[in-house]
Design a protein around this motif. Structure first.
Motif, PDB file in Angstrom:
ATOM      1  N   GLY A 258      26.812  13.915  44.176  1.00  0.00           N
ATOM      2  CA  GLY A 258      27.743  15.277  44.648  1.00  0.00           C
ATOM      3  C   GLY A 258      27.314  16.145  42.999  1.00  0.00           C
ATOM      4  N   PRO A 259      27.964  17.626  42.947  1.00  0.00           N
ATOM      5  CA  PRO A 259      27.815  18.386  42.879  1.00  0.00           C
ATOM      6  C   PRO A 259      28.006  18.084  41.684  1.00  0.00           C
ATOM      7  N   PHE A 260      27.513  18.440  40.283  1.00  0.00           N
ATOM      8  CA  PHE A 260      27.617  18.295  39.166  1.00  0.00           C
ATOM      9  C   PHE A 260      27.327  18.998  37.905  1.00  0.00           C
ATOM     10  N   ASN A 261      26.454  19.353  37.047  1.00  0.00           N
ATOM     11  CA  ASN A 261      26.553  20.469  36.342  1.00  0.00           C
ATOM     12  C   ASN A 261      26.113  22.184  37.056  1.00  0.00           C
ATOM     13  N   ALA A 262      25.769  21.615  39.361  1.00  0.00           N
ATOM     14  CA  ALA A 262      25.578  22.700  39.962  1.00  0.00           C
ATOM     15  C   ALA A 262      27.026  23.676  39.871  1.00  0.00           C
ATOM     16  N   LYS A 263      27.938  23.149  39.256  1.00  0.00           N
ATOM     17  CA  LYS A 263      29.231  23.503  39.588  1.00  0.00           C
ATOM     18  C   LYS A 263      30.154  23.297  38.957  1.00  0.00           C
ATOM     19  N   ASN A 264      29.523  22.802  37.734  1.00  0.00           N
ATOM     20  CA  ASN A 264      30.748  23.470  36.619  1.00  0.00           C
ATOM     21  C   ASN A 264      30.390  24.027  35.651  1.00  0.00           C
ATOM     22  N   PHE A 265      29.454  25.629  35.752  1.00  0.00           N
ATOM     23  CA  PHE A 265      29.327  26.354  34.831  1.00  0.00           C
ATOM     24  C   PHE A 265      30.811  27.624  35.093  1.00  0.00           C
ATOM     25  N   GLY A 266      30.965  27.612  35.910  1.00  0.00           N
ATOM     26  CA  GLY A 266      31.996  28.865  36.420  1.00  0.00           C
ATOM     27  C   GLY A 266      32.783  28.730  37.834  1.00  0.00           C
ATOM     28  N   THR A 267      33.833  29.168  37.981  1.00  0.00           N
ATOM     29  CA  THR A 267      34.607  29.211  38.988  1.00  0.00           C
ATOM     30  C   THR A 267      35.734  30.607  38.786  1.00  0.00           C
TER      31      THR A 267
END
Length: 431
Positions: A258-267
Motif C-alpha cells: 500500500g501507500p508509503f512515500n506517495a502519501k508521506n510528504f504532506g497532509t
C-alpha cells in the motif's frame, strides 16, 4: 443566534459554530488555545485568566487546559465538558448575554483577548501522535476502481463490509497555509516495458484528496475496543483535510503493502476544530442505508442519520491566475461514519490516543465536477480548464489549492475555514 460582536453573515465562524484552535501573534508570548468567532479569535488563556469562566463553576478545576500550547488536555476532558464549554462561550458572546460583565462590557479584556484573525498565526490544533486515513468515500472508491479494474470489479469484495484504511505519517501533517514541496522518488515511466525499471524524478502526477478528518478525544485502553454506541464520545471534533498524493510514485510502490512515500510528504488540515456537537444540526442519512443490516454487529449503529450534510468545494489557482472552482461535493458521500471508523480501528484492541487523527478518505459525488481528486476528474486524458484558459491534468508548481466546507444558512454558518496549500518546486538534490 445574534451576537454583540459584529459577525459577517458569510463567516464560517458564526455563533452557531465556536471552533477551537491554537494561535500566536506578536502580542501573545506563546501558543495558546482560542476559539474563532467571525473575524476574530478569542484567546482562551487570557479569557480564563481574567475570570471569564467564573460563571461555569464545574470547569474551574480545569482552567489550566487553556494555558497549554495544544488542545490535547482540553480534548481529553471528554465530550460533556466540550459541550458545556462551547455552550457557555455562546452565552458569553450572545447579544442578550446573561454575563455582560465578562466580555461584552469589559473593554479592557476585549483588548487583551480578542484579536483579528488577520493578525494571528494558526498552528496545529493538537499534537498528533498517529494518523490513519480511511477510504470511506464510496464514489471515489468506485471511480478509482473503474480506472484500474473496470466497472464490474470496481469495488473490492471487502469494501462494503469494513472501512478500509492505511496508516499515514503524523509528522508531515501541517496546518493550512503551509506550502508543499513537490515530492520526488521512483517512477515507472514505461509500465509495459520488460523488465520494469524505474527512474528517479520529481512527481509528474501530483494530486489532491478532498477529505474530512476527526481528532480522538478520550483514549481507549490497549486490548479494549470502543463499542460502536460509545464511539462518538471518543471524538473531539472535525477538520477539513487535503491528503496530497503522488500518483505516479504510488503506482510503482503500492504493491504489495500500500501507500508509503506517495502519501508521506504532506497532509494539510484546517487549524480550527469544529466540535462534533456543532455538526449535530446537519445529520442526514448516509449512503446505502440498506447496507447497514448486512454489516457485522460491531459496526451497526442505532440511528440511520450517521452522515453530515456539509457542502464541500475545491478551488485551484495557478500562479498569477484567477481562482477556479473545479469541484463541488458533500460530506454525505461517505459510506462509513466517523464512529464506525473509530470502532473498526479499535476492534482488535488497538489503543487510540488523544490527538490521533483519522481521515475519511476522498469525498466524491456521482456526477462530473463532483470528484474529490484530479485523477478521477481527468483520468490523465481530459484536462481541467482553469479560468485563465490554462489546463491541468495534475497540479503544477505554483498552483494553490483551497478546500472549503460550510454547512447551515447565512448568518449561522458552521464551517472549517479554508484548507490552503501551494505547490513549490521539488528540492534540488546533489547525488
Amino acid at each position: 443566534m445574534a451576537s454583540w460582536l459584529q459577525i459577517p453573515k458569510n463567516s464560517p465562524f458564526s455563533l452557531a459554530n465556536i471552533p477551537f484552535g491554537i494561535i500566536s501573534s506578536s502580542k501573545i508570548a506563546s501558543r495558546v488555545p482560542a476559539i474563532a468567532i467571525g473575524d476574530y479569535a478569542l484567546n482562551l488563556n487570557a479569557f480564563a485568566s481574567s475570570g471569564g469562566f467564573s460563571q461555569l463553576p464545574e470547569f474551574q478545576p480545569h482552567l489550566d487546559v487553556f494555558n497549554q500550547p495544544t488542545l490535547n488536555a482540553f480534548a481529553a476532558l471528554g465530550r460533556p465538558v466540550h459541550r458545556r464549554v462551547r455552550e457557555y462561550i455562546q452565552k458569553v458572546l450572545r447579544a442578550d448575554t446573561p454575563y455582560p460583565q465578562l466580555l461584552k462590557d469589559n473593554a479592557t479584556l476585549q483588548k487583551e483577548a480578542l484579536f483579528p484573525l488577520s493578525e494571528v498565526t494558526n498552528h496545529l490544533p493538537l499534537q498528533i501522535g498517529d494518523y490513519t486515513d480511511f477510504y470511506a468515500g464510496l464514489n471515489h472508491a468506485y471511480n478509482i476502481g473503474v480506472l484500474f479494474r473496470g466497472p464490474d470489479n470496481a469495488l473490492q469484495p471487502n469494501y462494503k463490509h469494513l472501512p478500509v484504511a492505511y496508516h499515514g505519517r503524523a509528522s508531515s501533517v501541517v496546518p493550512s497555509g503551509t506550502p508543499i514541496h513537490r515530492p520526488q522518488g521512483q517512477i515507472l515511466t514505461n509500465p509495459t516495458a520488460d523488465p520494469k525499471v524505474p527512474t528517479f524524478s520529481p512527481c509528474k502526477r501530483l494530486d489532491i484528496e478532498l477529505e474530512l478528518a476527526f481528532f480522538v478525544s478520550q483514549p481507549n485502553e490497549l486490548g479494549k475496543p470502543v463499542h460502536i454506541h460509545n464511539a462518538e464520545d471518543h471524538i473531539f471534533g472535525v477538520v477539513l483535510m487535503n491528503d496530497w498524493s503522488a500518483r505516479d510514485i504510488q503506482a510503482w510502490e503500492y504493491i504489495p503493502l500500500g501507500p508509503f512515500n506517495a502519501k508521506n510528504f504532506g497532509t494539510t488540515i484546517t487549524p480550527w476544530v469544529v466540535l462534533i456537537d456543532a455538526l449535530e444540526p446537519f445529520r442526514t442519512t448516509g449512503l446505502e442505508p440498506g447496507n447497514r443490516d448486512s454489516l457485522l454487529p460491531y459496526l451497526r449503529e442505532k440511528r440511520a442519520e450517521n452522515a453530515y450534510d456539509i457542502p464541500l468545494e475545491v478551488e485551484v489557482t495557478n500562479a498569477g491566475g484567477k481562482p477556479t472552482v473545479i469541484s463541488h461535493s458533500n460530506a454525505k458521500n461517505l459510506l462509513y461514519s466517523f464512529p464506525q471508523m473509530l470502532a473498526h480501528h479499535t476492534i482488535t484492541g488497538c489503543n487510540l490516543n488523544t490527538g490521533d487523527l483519522l481521515g475519511s478518505g476522498t469525498i466524491s459525488g456521482k456526477d462530473k465536477k463532483t470528484e474529490g481528486s484530479f485523477l478521477e476528474q481527468t483520468n490523465g486524458k481530459t484536462p481541467i480548464k482553469l479560468a485563465d484558459g490554462s489546463e491541468r491534468f495534475f497540479l503544477e508548481d505554483g498552483d494553490t489549492v483551497i478546500l472549503r466546507g460550510t454547512a447551515g444558512t447565512e448568518g449561522n454558518y458552521v464551517g472549517f475555514g479554508d484548507c490552503v496549500g501551494t505547490i513549490l518546486p521539488a528540492v534540488k538534490l546533489d547525488f
